[in-house]
Each structure stands twice: as C-alpha cells, then as structure tokens.
Design a protein around this motif. Sequence first.
Motif, PDB file in Angstrom:
ATOM      1  N   UNK A 131       0.830  -1.194   0.000  1.00 15.49           N
ATOM      2  CA  UNK A 131       0.000   0.000   0.000  1.00 15.49           C
ATOM      3  C   UNK A 131       0.865   1.245   0.000  1.00 15.49           C
ATOM      4  N   UNK A 132       0.475   2.203  -0.829  1.00 19.55           N
ATOM      5  CA  UNK A 132       1.243   3.430  -0.952  1.00 19.55           C
ATOM      6  C   UNK A 132       0.533   4.598  -0.303  1.00 19.55           C
ATOM      7  N   UNK A 133       0.730   5.757  -0.886  1.00 20.12           N
ATOM      8  CA  UNK A 133       0.115   6.979  -0.379  1.00 20.12           C
ATOM      9  C   UNK A 133      -1.391   6.944  -0.608  1.00 20.12           C
ATOM     10  N   UNK A 134      -2.100   7.765   0.144  1.00 14.15           N
ATOM     11  CA  UNK A 134      -3.544   7.842   0.002  1.00 14.15           C
ATOM     12  C   UNK A 134      -3.904   8.313  -1.404  1.00 14.15           C
ATOM     13  N   UNK A 135      -4.897   7.680  -1.983  1.00 15.89           N
ATOM     14  CA  UNK A 135      -5.433   8.087  -3.277  1.00 15.89           C
ATOM     15  C   UNK A 135      -6.938   8.244  -3.081  1.00 15.89           C
ATOM     16  N   UNK A 136      -7.306   9.325  -2.406  1.00 20.38           N
ATOM     17  CA  UNK A 136      -8.704   9.513  -2.024  1.00 20.38           C
ATOM     18  C   UNK A 136      -9.202  10.896  -2.407  1.00 20.38           C
ATOM     19  N   UNK A 137     -10.512  11.009  -2.435  1.00 20.76           N
ATOM     20  CA  UNK A 137     -11.164  12.295  -2.524  1.00 20.76           C
ATOM     21  C   UNK A 137     -11.186  12.816  -1.089  1.00 20.76           C
ATOM     22  N   UNK A 138     -10.505  13.877  -0.814  1.00 23.19           N
ATOM     23  CA  UNK A 138     -10.348  14.354   0.569  1.00 23.19           C
ATOM     24  C   UNK A 138     -11.662  14.808   1.197  1.00 23.19           C
ATOM     25  N   UNK A 139     -12.642  15.162   0.401  1.00 25.53           N
ATOM     26  CA  UNK A 139     -13.909  15.605   0.988  1.00 25.53           C
ATOM     27  C   UNK A 139     -14.813  14.434   1.373  1.00 25.53           C
ATOM     28  N   UNK A 140     -14.610  13.262   0.757  1.00 29.24           N
ATOM     29  CA  UNK A 140     -15.473  12.110   1.057  1.00 29.24           C
ATOM     30  C   UNK A 140     -14.749  10.971   1.760  1.00 29.24           C
ATOM     31  N   UNK A 141     -13.425  10.897   1.622  1.00 28.92           N
ATOM     32  CA  UNK A 141     -12.670   9.784   2.190  1.00 28.92           C
ATOM     33  C   UNK A 141     -12.780   8.523   1.349  1.00 28.92           C
ATOM     34  N   UNK A 142     -13.284   8.650   0.118  1.00 30.96           N
ATOM     35  CA  UNK A 142     -13.444   7.486  -0.762  1.00 30.96           C
ATOM     36  C   UNK A 142     -12.304   7.404  -1.763  1.00 30.96           C
ATOM     37  N   UNK A 143     -11.881   6.178  -2.071  1.00 29.86           N
ATOM     38  CA  UNK A 143     -10.815   5.951  -3.027  1.00 29.86           C
ATOM     39  C   UNK A 143     -11.174   6.484  -4.399  1.00 29.86           C
TER      40      UNK A 143
END
Length: 178
Positions: A131-143
């Motif tokens: 697993x690497x860095x976060x790849x999310x929509x920061x407003x929803x917390x969804x990938x």
Amino acid sequence: MRGLLVAGAAAAVVLSSGVAAHAAPAAAGASSGYAAAFPKFKAPKPFGTSFQADPKHDFTKGIHSRHDGILRGRITEIRGDVAEYEPIKWKKGTETEGYFVSPPEGDAMAYASPVAKDVVYLSAVGCAKSEGAMTINRSTGLGNKRCPRSVLMKRDGKPALITVYKGKIVQVQEIWTP
C-alpha cells in the motif's frame, strides 16, 4: 459539396465523442465520476452507524448475491471469481475517532456475488503490491485511483462501498481509514 462537408463534420463529432468516452475513465483518476454500464444508485453514508438492511434478501436460502444497489461493506473472502462480503458500520471510538465493525458472530448477514470482468475498482491506497500513499477524494474519504481487477482480486478486508448490479459486483470503492 455542402452535404459532404456536413457528413464530414458529423463524422468528426462522432469520432471525437467516442475517443472522449474511452479516455474519460483514465483521465478521471482524480474523481470517481467514471462512466459505467450500470445505473446510478443512492450511496449510503461511508461512515454510517447502522448496518444496511436488504429486506428482500432471504438469508435462510444460503449465501447468495445481494439485491441491486450499494452496500457499505467489506469483502471477507475471494474464491475464484466470487467474492463473499458483509455489511459494516462505523463505531465511534473513545481512544480514536472510531473503526468499522461487522455483524456480531453468528449473525448470518453475508452475501456472495461474482466479480464482473469489467469491475470498476477505486482504491484508497493505490495499485501497488504494498500500500502506498492515500489516493482519495479528501472531501469524502473514498478511493479514487482506478486499479485493475487483478489488484482487487488480491485485496480483501478493506471497508468499501460495494455496488451490485444484476447479481454481480460491478464497482468497489474503498473507504479510507487511518
């Protein structure tokens, strides 16, 4: 001559829209607005605090697919092309913000569905083996990082919004948790 120009312009529009449609999923990596061949279902709150009901589902008939829609859940096991999954809910913590919990032991709230060959898998931690860095929509917390089906088939246990359509899992969008 005018008819030839009109036909040429129409062909250019058709060709460019076709190219745009095929390029959209690759270019949309930063958002989860992927064009998909399934209806848009109402998504549950990613951090909802109750298990989602499926009133039409008969758990006495063995483990089988959930009805069409989106489940906040966790894939618990993948055997071949079939994924077993269960609903989850968010439990507020005292030491931390909280964590996801499954139904209590002995509760038969589990489903199994084949994973579609063209499943849309949106990872919250990238596509690499580790697993690497976060790849999310920061407003929803969804990938929002689209990964190949092969990556999904090797990962289980992650909280996600699991979309089922016509008895198959057609989209899995991970929910990022610290």
